[in-house]
Design a protein around this motif. Structure first.
Motif, PDB file in Angstrom:
ATOM      1  N   LEU A 190       0.829  -1.201   0.000  1.00  0.00           N
ATOM      2  CA  LEU A 190       0.000   0.000   0.000  1.00  0.00           C
ATOM      3  C   LEU A 190       0.864   1.252   0.000  1.00  0.00           C
ATOM      4  O   LEU A 190       0.614   2.194  -0.756  1.00  0.00           O
ATOM      5  N   ALA A 191       1.898   1.254   0.825  1.00  0.00           N
ATOM      6  CA  ALA A 191       2.790   2.410   0.882  1.00  0.00           C
ATOM      7  C   ALA A 191       3.497   2.611  -0.458  1.00  0.00           C
ATOM      8  O   ALA A 191       3.650   3.744  -0.931  1.00  0.00           O
ATOM      9  N   ALA A 192       3.925   1.520  -1.109  1.00  0.00           N
ATOM     10  CA  ALA A 192       4.585   1.632  -2.412  1.00  0.00           C
ATOM     11  C   ALA A 192       3.630   2.210  -3.447  1.00  0.00           C
ATOM     12  O   ALA A 192       4.016   3.065  -4.259  1.00  0.00           O
ATOM     13  N   SER A 193       2.392   1.777  -3.404  1.00  0.00           N
ATOM     14  CA  SER A 193       1.392   2.316  -4.322  1.00  0.00           C
ATOM     15  C   SER A 193       1.185   3.816  -4.099  1.00  0.00           C
ATOM     16  O   SER A 193       1.066   4.590  -5.055  1.00  0.00           O
ATOM     17  N   GLN A 194       1.173   4.221  -2.847  1.00  0.00           N
ATOM     18  CA  GLN A 194       1.007   5.647  -2.541  1.00  0.00           C
ATOM     19  C   GLN A 194       2.216   6.457  -3.004  1.00  0.00           C
ATOM     20  O   GLN A 194       2.067   7.574  -3.505  1.00  0.00           O
ATOM     21  N   TRP A 195       3.421   5.906  -2.861  1.00  0.00           N
ATOM     22  CA  TRP A 195       4.613   6.604  -3.350  1.00  0.00           C
ATOM     23  C   TRP A 195       4.586   6.720  -4.874  1.00  0.00           C
ATOM     24  O   TRP A 195       4.985   7.741  -5.433  1.00  0.00           O
ATOM     25  N   ARG A 196       4.122   5.678  -5.562  1.00  0.00           N
ATOM     26  CA  ARG A 196       4.028   5.740  -7.031  1.00  0.00           C
ATOM     27  C   ARG A 196       3.000   6.788  -7.471  1.00  0.00           C
ATOM     28  O   ARG A 196       3.221   7.515  -8.433  1.00  0.00           O
ATOM     29  N   LEU A 223      10.217  -0.141  -1.033  1.00  0.00           N
ATOM     30  CA  LEU A 223       9.102  -0.805  -0.349  1.00  0.00           C
ATOM     31  C   LEU A 223       8.683  -2.075  -1.086  1.00  0.00           C
ATOM     32  O   LEU A 223       8.326  -3.076  -0.467  1.00  0.00           O
ATOM     33  N   GLU A 224       8.748  -2.052  -2.413  1.00  0.00           N
ATOM     34  CA  GLU A 224       8.381  -3.232  -3.189  1.00  0.00           C
ATOM     35  C   GLU A 224       9.379  -4.360  -2.977  1.00  0.00           C
ATOM     36  O   GLU A 224       9.016  -5.534  -3.042  1.00  0.00           O
TER      37      GLU A 224
END
Length: 60
Positions: free
Chosen positions: A17-23, A50-51
């Motif tokens: 989820l955090a990686a998606s938010q950073w993207r 994060l990924e």
């Protein structure tokens, strides 16, 4: 049950989820600051780190 501050919550602290938010932040930064590629690259690097936590490593 109360979650203590030193324990990770599997839903709140999900690295996917955090990686998606950073993207998403990286894409938005290109819209807001088209000439600031360093900011975009920083956000993508954070997402990639994060990924890496999400991908399982197989034993040798």
């Amino acid at each position: 049950m109360r979650s203590f501050d030193n324990q990770l919550d599997l839903f709140r602290d999900d690295p996917r989820l955090a990686a998606s938010q950073w993207r998403t932040a990286a894409e938005k930064s290109l819209e807001q600051f088209p000439k600031d590629l360093a900011r975009h690259r920083y956000y993508l690097n954070q997402a990639e780190e994060l990924e890496k936590q999400c991908t399982p490593t197989l034993p040798d």
